[in-house]
Scaffold this motif. Structure first.
Motif, PDB file in Angstrom:
ATOM      1  N   GLY A 109       0.785  -1.239   0.000  1.00 32.39           N
ATOM      2  CA  GLY A 109       0.000   0.000   0.000  1.00 32.39           C
ATOM      3  C   GLY A 109       0.813   1.282   0.000  1.00 32.39           C
ATOM      4  N   TYR A 110       2.154   1.173  -0.033  1.00 34.12           N
ATOM      5  CA  TYR A 110       2.962   2.394  -0.058  1.00 34.12           C
ATOM      6  C   TYR A 110       2.586   3.250  -1.258  1.00 34.12           C
ATOM      7  CZ  TYR A 110       5.707   0.922   3.912  1.00 34.12           C
ATOM      8  OH  TYR A 110       6.084   0.561   5.185  1.00 34.12           O
ATOM      9  N   ARG A 111       2.559   4.574  -1.038  1.00 33.67           N
ATOM     10  CA  ARG A 111       1.999   5.497  -2.025  1.00 33.67           C
ATOM     11  C   ARG A 111       2.951   5.869  -3.149  1.00 33.67           C
ATOM     12  NH1 ARG A 111      -2.243   9.339  -0.201  1.00 33.67           N
ATOM     13  NH2 ARG A 111      -3.464   8.162   1.303  1.00 33.67           N
ATOM     14  N   ARG A 112       4.233   5.723  -2.913  1.00 36.05           N
ATOM     15  CA  ARG A 112       5.188   5.940  -4.007  1.00 36.05           C
ATOM     16  C   ARG A 112       6.486   5.224  -3.674  1.00 36.05           C
ATOM     17  NH1 ARG A 112       8.985   7.248  -1.374  1.00 36.05           N
ATOM     18  NH2 ARG A 112       9.508   9.295  -0.555  1.00 36.05           N
ATOM     19  N   ILE A 113       7.236   4.926  -4.729  1.00 38.50           N
ATOM     20  CA  ILE A 113       8.507   4.234  -4.558  1.00 38.50           C
ATOM     21  C   ILE A 113       9.617   5.166  -5.020  1.00 38.50           C
ATOM     22  CG2 ILE A 113       9.895   2.239  -5.282  1.00 38.50           C
ATOM     23  CD1 ILE A 113       7.483   1.306  -3.675  1.00 38.50           C
ATOM     24  N   LYS A 114      10.653   5.249  -4.207  1.00 39.93           N
ATOM     25  CA  LYS A 114      11.841   6.016  -4.596  1.00 39.93           C
ATOM     26  C   LYS A 114      12.963   5.033  -4.863  1.00 39.93           C
ATOM     27  CE  LYS A 114      14.851   8.656  -1.664  1.00 39.93           C
ATOM     28  NZ  LYS A 114      14.950   9.772  -0.696  1.00 39.93           N
ATOM     29  N   LEU A 115      13.645   5.217  -5.986  1.00 39.98           N
ATOM     30  CA  LEU A 115      14.768   4.343  -6.322  1.00 39.98           C
ATOM     31  C   LEU A 115      16.062   5.115  -6.176  1.00 39.98           C
ATOM     32  CD1 LEU A 115      13.480   2.619  -9.590  1.00 39.98           C
ATOM     33  CD2 LEU A 115      13.075   1.968  -7.203  1.00 39.98           C
ATOM     34  N   LYS A 116      17.003   4.504  -5.484  1.00 39.05           N
ATOM     35  CA  LYS A 116      18.331   5.088  -5.420  1.00 39.05           C
ATOM     36  C   LYS A 116      19.008   4.829  -6.755  1.00 39.05           C
ATOM     37  CE  LYS A 116      18.420   6.586  -1.181  1.00 39.05           C
ATOM     38  NZ  LYS A 116      18.640   8.015  -0.870  1.00 39.05           N
ATOM     39  N   ILE A 117      19.616   5.872  -7.322  1.00 38.09           N
ATOM     40  CA  ILE A 117      20.321   5.688  -8.577  1.00 38.09           C
ATOM     41  C   ILE A 117      21.773   6.161  -8.448  1.00 38.09           C
ATOM     42  CG2 ILE A 117      18.261   5.846 -10.038  1.00 38.09           C
ATOM     43  CD1 ILE A 117      19.178   8.751 -10.734  1.00 38.09           C
ATOM     44  N   ALA A 118      22.595   5.727  -9.396  1.00 36.52           N
ATOM     45  CA  ALA A 118      24.001   6.114  -9.486  1.00 36.52           C
ATOM     46  C   ALA A 118      24.417   5.802 -10.916  1.00 36.52           C
ATOM     47  CB  ALA A 118      24.843   5.302  -8.492  1.00 36.52           C
TER      48      ALA A 118
ATOM     49  N   LEU B 187       2.872   3.632 -11.551  1.00 35.48           N
ATOM     50  CA  LEU B 187       3.457   3.792 -10.215  1.00 35.48           C
ATOM     51  C   LEU B 187       4.028   5.191  -9.983  1.00 35.48           C
ATOM     52  CD1 LEU B 187       4.596   2.314  -7.615  1.00 35.48           C
ATOM     53  CD2 LEU B 187       6.632   1.826  -8.979  1.00 35.48           C
ATOM     54  N   PRO B 188       3.610   5.864  -8.901  1.00 39.06           N
ATOM     55  CA  PRO B 188       4.277   7.131  -8.548  1.00 39.06           C
ATOM     56  C   PRO B 188       5.737   6.832  -8.152  1.00 39.06           C
ATOM     57  CG  PRO B 188       2.140   6.955  -7.447  1.00 39.06           C
ATOM     58  CD  PRO B 188       2.455   5.600  -8.007  1.00 39.06           C
ATOM     59  N   LEU B 189       6.661   7.379  -8.936  1.00 37.44           N
ATOM     60  CA  LEU B 189       8.063   6.962  -8.873  1.00 37.44           C
ATOM     61  C   LEU B 189       8.972   8.185  -8.784  1.00 37.44           C
ATOM     62  CD1 LEU B 189       9.587   4.221  -9.232  1.00 37.44           C
ATOM     63  CD2 LEU B 189       9.655   4.709 -11.691  1.00 37.44           C
ATOM     64  N   THR B 190      10.010   8.084  -7.946  1.00 37.48           N
ATOM     65  CA  THR B 190      11.029   9.142  -7.903  1.00 37.48           C
ATOM     66  C   THR B 190      12.405   8.476  -7.905  1.00 37.48           C
ATOM     67  OG1 THR B 190      11.397   9.330  -5.502  1.00 37.48           O
ATOM     68  CG2 THR B 190       9.455  10.436  -6.367  1.00 37.48           C
ATOM     69  N   ALA B 191      13.457   9.270  -8.148  1.00 31.78           N
ATOM     70  CA  ALA B 191      14.818   8.748  -8.138  1.00 31.78           C
ATOM     71  C   ALA B 191      15.695   9.676  -7.312  1.00 31.78           C
ATOM     72  CB  ALA B 191      15.352   8.643  -9.560  1.00 31.78           C
TER      73      ALA B 191
ATOM     74  N   CYS C 189      13.102  -0.271 -16.994  1.00 33.28           N
ATOM     75  CA  CYS C 189      12.518  -1.570 -16.626  1.00 33.28           C
ATOM     76  C   CYS C 189      11.383  -1.432 -15.625  1.00 33.28           C
ATOM     77  CB  CYS C 189      13.591  -2.428 -15.972  1.00 33.28           C
ATOM     78  SG  CYS C 189      14.150  -3.717 -16.996  1.00 33.28           S
ATOM     79  N   VAL C 190      11.646  -0.653 -14.570  1.00 32.63           N
ATOM     80  CA  VAL C 190      10.625  -0.483 -13.526  1.00 32.63           C
ATOM     81  C   VAL C 190       9.402   0.218 -14.118  1.00 32.63           C
ATOM     82  CG1 VAL C 190      10.103   0.650 -11.320  1.00 32.63           C
ATOM     83  CG2 VAL C 190      12.307  -0.496 -11.651  1.00 32.63           C
ATOM     84  N   ARG C 191       9.624   1.227 -14.931  1.00 34.24           N
ATOM     85  CA  ARG C 191       8.512   1.963 -15.537  1.00 34.24           C
ATOM     86  C   ARG C 191       7.691   1.072 -16.470  1.00 34.24           C
ATOM     87  NH1 ARG C 191       5.656   4.640 -13.358  1.00 34.24           N
ATOM     88  NH2 ARG C 191       6.413   6.760 -13.208  1.00 34.24           N
ATOM     89  N   GLU C 192       8.365   0.182 -17.210  1.00 37.46           N
ATOM     90  CA  GLU C 192       7.640  -0.734 -18.113  1.00 37.46           C
ATOM     91  C   GLU C 192       6.749  -1.687 -17.330  1.00 37.46           C
ATOM     92  OE1 GLU C 192      10.675  -0.744 -21.856  1.00 37.46           O
ATOM     93  OE2 GLU C 192      10.358  -2.676 -20.844  1.00 37.46           O
ATOM     94  N   ARG C 193       7.300  -2.213 -16.233  1.00 38.58           N
ATOM     95  CA  ARG C 193       6.531  -3.151 -15.415  1.00 38.58           C
ATOM     96  C   ARG C 193       5.423  -2.479 -14.616  1.00 38.58           C
ATOM     97  NH1 ARG C 193       8.761  -7.953 -13.281  1.00 38.58           N
ATOM     98  NH2 ARG C 193       7.245  -7.842 -11.603  1.00 38.58           N
TER      99      ARG C 193
END
Ligand code: OSB
Ligand code: MG
Length: 371
Positions: free
Chosen positions: A157-166, A184-188, A176-180
């Protein structure tokens, strides 16, 4: 409030799984806690400094040193009208060391709220009964590990996912994540891993419809962020750069970002965090509450602060079980079906601190005045 006694305690809390960001990997947290006693009540603060100076210059050891030698002597045995007055006393003479200051300052807000028999959220001016939250996912060994976690936290139920990037874990991973997960509310969050010359790579992130891109460049490089924001359709969000209200005003003036991450533990406490919140509100800039893998004590402070009106995106304030097998507060923070955490309604931080558990995981403890 008259500060009778102060205790510093360093605890060790193992993370359920390692947390890897561009600057390093955490397997456990070593956390400096601060307790302020006055009139039979106890206020709790948590220093967000890490063990190594990778996220910021401060560490557990520098915070402990500055607290023992300078900040605690400035407040012990003294009378303060309220937490705001104590915050101003911390500002005089000692330069910098905002994380060390925040540990005392936030404990003073908890203490004042308890003395006035008010929830901390109410004392700070919060207006919400629950705060929407997300999850921040570290860099994973493989893409499959990441996709599995995105799926799992989304299902909770989390409202958004943040991905650590480098560099090397960015465009392809986000694609990949966006395709799947198209909706999804997504941040980096890059934790300052990019060089100002890497505009072209960061520009590619525009195609993924991110809510924001957090801290691509070095903390002190507001100009590099302004140049990137001028070219990017994705909103830039600043975290490490926002070290004071004045610094935030500069960032807004330069148009270095369109969103601000507020961490009271990074800014020197609730008074400074609220000043940044108010400044952004007046400027029409949304803010959200970040996290530093806090124990339940720091988490309770973040939840209270995030109940203020201009916190407009889900916070990095996940439930206790996202981090720990066992949290130091009772009840632990639990995710509700609607992807929120309830704002505690009891006095102060509104959760009971499990002192027996703290004693069991303690590494060091010091009392002022010494027993
Ligand atoms: O940059 O927001 C960050 C954790 C440690 C240091 C810096 C950051 C983070 C996180 C985790 O993103 C947020 C959380 O507490 O869940
Ligand atoms: Mg960040």
């Amino acid at each position: 409030m008259r500060i009778d006694r102060i205790e510093l305690q360093i605890i060790r809390l193992p993370l359920r799984e390692p947390f890897r960001i561009s600057s390093g990997t955490a397997h456990r947290r070593r956390i400096l806690l601060l307790k302020l006693d006055a009139q039979g009540l106890r206020g709790y603060g948590e220093c967000v400094a890490e063990n190594e100076p990778y996220y910021s210059a401060e560490t557990v050891t520098t915070a402990r040193y500055v607290l023992e030698c300078f900040l605690i002597p400035a407040v012990i045995g003294r009378e303060f009208a309220d937490a705001g007055a104590l915050a101003r006393a911390l500002e005089t003479r000692v330069r910098g060391h905002a994380m060390a200051k925040a540990a005392v300052e936030m404990a003073a807000w908890d203490l004042e709220a308890k003395l006035r028999d008010l929830p901390l959220a109410r004392l700070l001016g919060g207006t919400r009964a629950a705060v929407p939250v997300g999850v921040s996912l570290g860099i994973q060994p493989a893409l499959a590990d990441l996709l599995e976690r995105v799926q799992r936290y989304r299902a909770q139920g989390y409202r958004r996912i943040k991905l650590k990037i480098a560099p090397g874990w960015d465009v392809e991973v986000l694609r990949c994540v966006r395709e799947r997960f198209p909706e999804l509310p997504l941040t980096a969050d890059a934790n300052a891993a990019y060089d100002a010359s890497e505009h072209a790579r960061l520009k590619q992130l525009d195609e993924f419809g991110l809510l924001m891109l957090e801290q691509p460049f070095a903390a002190d490089d507001l100009l590099a962020h302004a140049r990137l924001q001028a070219e990017l359709s994705t909103a830039v969000c600043l975290d490490e750069s926002i070290t004071s209200r004045a610094r935030c005003a500069e960032a807004l003036h330069l148009k270095s970002c369109r969103v601000v991450n507020i961490k009271p533990g990074r800014l020197g406490g609730h008074a400074a965090a609220r000043a940044v919140h108010d400044l952004c509100q007046e400027a029409g800039v949304p803010v959200w509450c970040g996290g530093m893998l806090e124990s339940g004590i720091g988490r309770a402070h973040n939840v209270a602060l995030a109940s203020l009106a201009n916190f407009r995106y889900p916070g990095d304030i996940s439930a206790s079980d996202r981090y720990w097998e066992r949290d130091v507060v009772d009840p632990p923070f639990a995710l509700r079906a609607d992807g929120t955490l309830a704002v505690p309604t009891g006095p102060g931080i509104g959760v009971r601190v499990d002192e027996d558990f703290l004693a069991a995981i303690q590494e060091e403890r010091a009392s002022f005045p010494p027993i």
